[in-house]
Write a protein that holds these residues in place. Sequence first.
Motif, mmCIF file in Angstrom:
data_model
loop_
_atom_site.group_PDB
_atom_site.id
_atom_site.type_symbol
_atom_site.label_atom_id
_atom_site.label_comp_id
_atom_site.label_asym_id
_atom_site.label_seq_id
_atom_site.Cartn_x
_atom_site.Cartn_y
_atom_site.Cartn_z
ATOM 1 N N LEU A 15 -1.115 0.734 15.661
ATOM 2 C CA LEU A 15 -2.015 1.862 15.464
ATOM 3 C C LEU A 15 -2.834 1.771 14.178
ATOM 4 C CD1 LEU A 15 0.479 4.611 16.610
ATOM 5 C CD2 LEU A 15 -1.558 3.860 17.859
ATOM 6 N N LEU A 16 -2.463 0.849 13.276
ATOM 7 C CA LEU A 16 -3.125 0.740 11.981
ATOM 8 C C LEU A 16 -4.236 -0.303 11.991
ATOM 9 C CD1 LEU A 16 -0.055 0.705 9.541
ATOM 10 C CD2 LEU A 16 -1.477 2.666 10.190
ATOM 11 N N HIS A 17 -5.352 0.022 11.372
ATOM 12 C CA HIS A 17 -6.422 -0.943 11.131
ATOM 13 C C HIS A 17 -5.912 -1.932 10.085
ATOM 14 C CE1 HIS A 17 -10.294 -2.504 9.726
ATOM 15 N NE2 HIS A 17 -10.794 -2.068 10.895
ATOM 16 N N LYS A 18 -6.348 -3.174 10.145
ATOM 17 C CA LYS A 18 -5.856 -4.173 9.184
ATOM 18 C C LYS A 18 -6.226 -3.825 7.741
ATOM 19 C CE LYS A 18 -9.765 -7.342 9.806
ATOM 20 N NZ LYS A 18 -10.330 -7.333 8.484
ATOM 21 N N ASP A 19 -7.289 -3.033 7.548
ATOM 22 C CA ASP A 19 -7.731 -2.638 6.211
ATOM 23 C C ASP A 19 -7.388 -1.181 5.887
ATOM 24 O OD1 ASP A 19 -8.913 -5.170 5.742
ATOM 25 O OD2 ASP A 19 -10.685 -4.559 6.889
ATOM 26 N N VAL A 20 -6.351 -0.650 6.534
ATOM 27 C CA VAL A 20 -5.964 0.749 6.344
ATOM 28 C C VAL A 20 -5.595 1.025 4.890
ATOM 29 C CG1 VAL A 20 -3.523 0.383 6.915
ATOM 30 C CG2 VAL A 20 -4.555 2.642 7.274
ATOM 31 N N ILE A 21 -5.944 2.217 4.440
ATOM 32 C CA ILE A 21 -5.504 2.720 3.134
ATOM 33 C C ILE A 21 -5.095 4.178 3.327
ATOM 34 C CG2 ILE A 21 -6.175 3.333 0.774
ATOM 35 C CD1 ILE A 21 -8.103 0.962 0.819
ATOM 36 N N LEU A 22 -3.900 4.506 2.842
ATOM 37 C CA LEU A 22 -3.404 5.875 2.866
ATOM 38 C C LEU A 22 -3.257 6.346 1.426
ATOM 39 C CD1 LEU A 22 -2.200 8.385 4.270
ATOM 40 C CD2 LEU A 22 0.022 7.215 4.216
ATOM 41 N N GLU A 23 -4.055 7.352 1.053
ATOM 42 C CA GLU A 23 -3.940 7.976 -0.268
ATOM 43 C C GLU A 23 -3.047 9.198 -0.100
ATOM 44 O OE1 GLU A 23 -7.786 8.764 -1.910
ATOM 45 O OE2 GLU A 23 -8.376 6.650 -1.816
ATOM 46 N N TRP A 24 -1.899 9.174 -0.775
ATOM 47 C CA TRP A 24 -0.873 10.179 -0.546
ATOM 48 C C TRP A 24 -0.520 10.896 -1.844
ATOM 49 C CZ3 TRP A 24 4.442 8.511 1.910
ATOM 50 C CH2 TRP A 24 5.255 9.634 2.085
ATOM 51 N N MET A 75 -0.024 17.581 5.303
ATOM 52 C CA MET A 75 -1.398 17.798 5.739
ATOM 53 C C MET A 75 -2.102 16.474 5.525
ATOM 54 S SD MET A 75 -3.673 19.831 6.900
ATOM 55 C CE MET A 75 -5.337 19.323 7.251
ATOM 56 N N VAL A 76 -2.726 15.948 6.561
ATOM 57 C CA VAL A 76 -3.387 14.649 6.452
ATOM 58 C C VAL A 76 -4.692 14.652 7.238
ATOM 59 C CG1 VAL A 76 -2.043 13.672 8.371
ATOM 60 C CG2 VAL A 76 -3.080 12.131 6.718
ATOM 61 N N GLY A 116 -6.549 7.354 5.380
ATOM 62 C CA GLY A 116 -5.748 8.564 5.433
ATOM 63 C C GLY A 116 -5.726 9.243 4.081
ATOM 64 N N TYR A 117 -5.843 10.566 4.094
ATOM 65 C CA TYR A 117 -5.800 11.373 2.886
ATOM 66 C C TYR A 117 -4.720 12.429 3.127
ATOM 67 C CZ TYR A 117 -10.249 9.010 2.659
ATOM 68 O OH TYR A 117 -11.228 8.033 2.681
ATOM 69 N N GLN A 118 -3.569 12.235 2.474
ATOM 70 C CA GLN A 118 -2.381 13.003 2.819
ATOM 71 C C GLN A 118 -1.825 13.746 1.613
ATOM 72 O OE1 GLN A 118 0.678 11.514 5.661
ATOM 73 N NE2 GLN A 118 1.781 11.031 3.793
#
Length: 119
Positions: A25-34, A100-101, A113-115
């Motif tokens: 489900l993840l893009h190879k360049d995924v970034i999640l700011e948490w 909340m994301v 992602g902005y979580q």
Amino acid sequence: MSAKEIVQAFYKSDVLLETDSVSKLLHKDVILEWHSTKGFLKLKHQEILDLTTELGKAYVRSKARITHIIEEGNTVAVRYSHYVKTIENPREEMLLANFMVIWELKNNKLYRGYQMSQL
């Protein structure tokens, strides 16, 4: 699948414990700011998979109870509570945190992602 359906697939029961399912489900360049009660994390693809592996070692069940989900184009906002069952006590469900994301999708994959979370 729509952007909303992809995000729902990510939060489906136990998926967050399965590295292979999460990876698809993840893009190879995924970034999640948490932003959490413990500080700020910026996770890339492998770090998200490492977190999934750790969750899979600690918990036997994972369930996200979504209360709100809104889709606009390739962006989906989700509000949910994450419940888990531990290996030590698999009969008791406990609240891990409230989240909340906002997810941006690219090529039908989770891209940005902005979580925020709170215990």
